[in-house]
Design a protein around this motif. Structure first.
Motif: not given
Length: 139
Positions: A121-139
């Protein structure tokens, strides 16, 4: 965005999104002064700066609303921080950019959850959480 600590969240997301802390409205020395002027009760004040703005004026203003409860379920909104530069860049270049941004955000208080990639798959991302636990991705 609901949160327990508006100023902490505002500072994190301003740095993450390359935004700035929103100044209080003209004529007010602080956000608390402004909120008092519109009748917000004293016990709801003291959260500090609670919103961020795009210094270029292109992105939305984001307000961090103090709430008493902690996050307990999946986010209703999921932010993707796009740093890879799109498919015009090789997967290797995008991966390097994503990893560099993930490391920067960990230094600001985020938590790395996992890499998001699949063989072929031609995709790469990192799943993360902010300081209060809210999910977000970096892609």
């Amino acid at each position: 965005m609901d949160c327990r600590s508006p100023e902490t969240q505002a500072e994190f997301w301003a740095a993450a999104l390359q935004y700035v802390l929103a100044p209080p409205p003209d004529g007010f020395g602080s956000w608390d002064d402004f909120y008092r002027s519109i009748g917000v009760p004293e016990e709801e004040l003291g959260g500090g700066v609670d919103s961020i703005v795009d210094p270029k004026g292109e992105g939305p203003r984001i307000w961090f609303q103090i709430v008493p409860e902690e996050k307990t379920i999946k986010n209703r909104i999921h932010i993707d921080v796009a740093v890879g530069g799109g498919r015009g860049n090789s997967l290797e270049v995008r991966r390097e950019r994503v990893e560099a941004e993930a490391a920067r955000l960990v230094g600001l208080g985020a938590t790395r959850v996992r890499g998001l990639a699949a063989e072929g798959l031609d995709h790469y991302a990192v799943a993360m959480t902010d300081p209060e636990g809210n999910e977000f991705d970096i892609n």
